[in-house]
Design a protein around this motif. Structure first.
Motif, PDB file in Angstrom:
ATOM      1  N   ARG A 108      -6.146  -6.277  -5.084  1.00 23.94           N
ATOM      2  CA  ARG A 108      -6.974  -5.806  -4.396  1.00 23.94           C
ATOM      3  C   ARG A 108      -6.570  -4.806  -3.179  1.00 23.94           C
ATOM      4  NH1 ARG A 108      -7.497  -8.066   0.433  1.00 23.94           N
ATOM      5  NH2 ARG A 108      -6.681 -10.137  -0.320  1.00 23.94           N
ATOM      6  N   ARG A 109      -5.329  -4.940  -2.764  1.00 27.61           N
ATOM      7  CA  ARG A 109      -4.900  -3.747  -2.148  1.00 27.61           C
ATOM      8  C   ARG A 109      -4.126  -2.482  -2.518  1.00 27.61           C
ATOM      9  NH1 ARG A 109      -0.253  -7.187   1.110  1.00 27.61           N
ATOM     10  NH2 ARG A 109       0.298  -5.209   1.807  1.00 27.61           N
TER      11      ARG A 109
ATOM     12  N   GLY B 135      -5.986  -1.455  -5.472  1.00 29.66           N
ATOM     13  CA  GLY B 135      -7.078  -0.847  -6.157  1.00 29.66           C
ATOM     14  C   GLY B 135      -6.402  -0.621  -7.636  1.00 29.66           C
ATOM     15  N   ARG B 136      -7.070   0.775  -8.090  1.00 29.40           N
ATOM     16  CA  ARG B 136      -6.828   1.292  -9.342  1.00 29.40           C
ATOM     17  C   ARG B 136      -5.680   2.482  -9.208  1.00 29.40           C
ATOM     18  NH1 ARG B 136      -9.275  -1.344 -13.026  1.00 29.40           N
ATOM     19  NH2 ARG B 136      -8.873   0.536 -14.730  1.00 29.40           N
ATOM     20  N   LYS B 137      -4.883   2.416  -8.044  1.00 30.38           N
ATOM     21  CA  LYS B 137      -3.806   3.599  -8.011  1.00 30.38           C
ATOM     22  C   LYS B 137      -2.666   3.294  -8.879  1.00 30.38           C
ATOM     23  CE  LYS B 137      -3.731   5.321  -3.504  1.00 30.38           C
ATOM     24  NZ  LYS B 137      -3.555   5.130  -2.149  1.00 30.38           N
TER      25      LYS B 137
ATOM     26  N   GLU C 248       0.803  -1.202   0.267  1.00 27.99           N
ATOM     27  CA  GLU C 248      -0.012  -0.070   0.096  1.00 27.99           C
ATOM     28  C   GLU C 248       1.054   1.137  -0.050  1.00 27.99           C
ATOM     29  OE1 GLU C 248      -0.556  -2.608   2.098  1.00 27.99           O
ATOM     30  OE2 GLU C 248      -2.849  -3.073   1.600  1.00 27.99           O
TER      31      GLU C 248
ATOM     32  N   ALA D  50      -6.889  -5.421 -11.499  1.00 26.62           N
ATOM     33  CA  ALA D  50      -5.866  -4.439 -11.578  1.00 26.62           C
ATOM     34  C   ALA D  50      -5.903  -3.568 -12.905  1.00 26.62           C
ATOM     35  CB  ALA D  50      -4.106  -4.958 -11.374  1.00 26.62           C
ATOM     36  N   ARG D  51      -5.584  -2.257 -12.643  1.00 24.12           N
ATOM     37  CA  ARG D  51      -5.828  -1.420 -13.726  1.00 24.12           C
ATOM     38  C   ARG D  51      -4.731  -1.765 -14.873  1.00 24.12           C
ATOM     39  NH1 ARG D  51      -2.677   4.388 -12.613  1.00 24.12           N
ATOM     40  NH2 ARG D  51      -0.776   3.521 -13.596  1.00 24.12           N
TER      41      ARG D  51
END
Ligand code: CP3
Length: 355
Positions: free
Chosen positions: A278-279, A281-283, A255, A316-317
């Motif tokens: 999952r951890r 996200g789309r960051k 993260e 994932a993105r």
């Protein structure tokens, strides 16, 4: 069905989380001793001389394209080359050995912040030549640098640690924090200049190797490492070249590393791809995370593992297929070929549709 993307577009899109036809693939340490053609060219030549020999370095950088079908070319050099450019006396045996380990402020202040285009000009000449060579195949060119913490692990200890603990740097952070901070700051400043010059010379994406960052707790990472990474991120024109941030074994830092502003987080083999997806996200997009040891398995095994990683990364993105750490010298070339072939066999795995 849309036409296949060219390899540069595919990689850059994957970095930015834009739709792709399938994940791109390359390998950390893809040019190296597992390749007989590398060993032949390297025979009798000290490693640093190889890095300084522009035509040899260009040739070695390109070897894995024909030999194993990689889809990106990374500059052949080492994270310690720009450190040598700061005036540090070092050698490779085979890892870096620092003649005078850095423990005092006067040693930190003696690290020269010269324009890397003057202190290590051959690095940028290699990049310019590679970019010209790769244009016809539309293969992307990657630059790289060592992250300040990982460079400091070696500079303070003086050499690699077989136990992978690097306690000397930890001790310096505890007993002489002003020296440790000055060292990390200075290395960050050098790295900003180095990466900017690499992009100017033709690198289309850059990877920051923070191999040993996972030695720190999350709180230590936030205090000691994150500011330097953010400074490097801020100093780069990421519209010109996205940044991939790598740590080899840092499941607990997923993260916080994704908070650094990097475009891609390159994860080790000890965290499941699905969990990392999952951890974060789309960051950020993700890169990794096949265990290099798996390349000794059968072609069927490697194909199955690649399909599993790609499927796990679907939320994932974006995904770049790679290993969790570098290829080892005893890896069978056949296994590396199977890995890139497996990537090419994949269809769209869910990271959006190609327009
Ligand atoms: O990935 C590539 O193919 C590009 C070139 C590259 C090298 N080193 C060439 C190299 C890159 C990106 C690196 C990064 C690097 N170097 C890291 C971070 C990545 C990682 O693996 O953790 C670190 C920590 C170093 C420092 C370093 N250089 C070590 C610890 C070693 C010895 C380990 C080994 O592989 O033997 C080196 C030497 C080195 N760097 C070699 C190569 C091809 C082997 C030199 C030889 O031919 O004898």
């Amino acid at each position: 069905m849309s036409a296949a993307l060219d390899p540069t577009t595919r990689l850059l899109r994957a970095c930015r989380g834009e739709p792709v036809d399938r994940p791109p693939v390359w390998l950390m340490r893809q040019a190296g001793r597992y390749l007989p053609e590398y060993r032949r060219l390297r025979a009798g030549i000290p490693f640093l001389d190889m890095c300084r020999d522009v035509s040899k370095a260009v040739e070695v950088s390109l070897q894995p394209v024909a030999a194993v079908g990689t889809e990106a070319v990374i500059l052949f050099s080492d994270i310690f080359v720009p450190v040598a450019g700061m005036g540090v006396a070092l050698d490779f045996a085979p890892g870096p050995v620092i003649a005078d380990p850095i423990r005092r402020l006067d040693q930190v202040e003696a690290l020269a912040l010269r324009d890397p285009r003057e202190s290590v000009p051959y690095v940028f000449e290699i990049l310019r030549r590679l970019r010209a060579e790769l244009a016809a195949q539309r293969l992307p060119l990657l630059g790289f640098a060592g992250a300040p913490f990982t460079l400091a692990c070696y500079l303070v200890r003086g050499k690699g640690d077989p136990e992978r603990r690097y306690e000397e740097l930890h001790a310096l952070m505890r007993d002489a924090p002003e020296v440790a901070r000055a060292l990390l700051d200075r290395l960050a400043e050098m790295t900003v200049q180095d990466l900017a010059a690499q992009v100017e010379a033709g690198a289309q994406a850059v990877q920051l190797f923070d191999t040993w960052a996972g030695l720190l707790s999350e709180a230590e990472y936030r205090d000691w490492v994150l500011p330097g990474i953010r400074r490097i991120v801020a100093g780069l024109d990421r519209a010109a070249a996205p940044l991939i941030l790598f740590a080899s074994d840092a499941p607990h830092l997923v993260e916080i590393m994704a908070e650094s502003g990097c475009d891609v987080l390159s994860i080790g083999a000890r965290v499941e791809m699905a969990e990392a997806a999952r951890r974060v996200g789309r960051k950020v997009s993700l890169q990794g995370n096949l265990d290099p040891a798996e390349l000794t398995g059968s072609r069927e095994h490697i194909f199955a593992r690649v399909r599993a990683i790609a499927a796990a990364a679907a939320p994932a993105r974006g995904l770049i297929l790679n290993l969790g750490h570098g290829v080892t010298p005893d890896t069978p070339v056949e296994g590396v070929r199977a890995f890139t072939a497996a990537a090419r066999s994949l269809g769209n795995v869910g990271n959006g549709d190609v327009p």
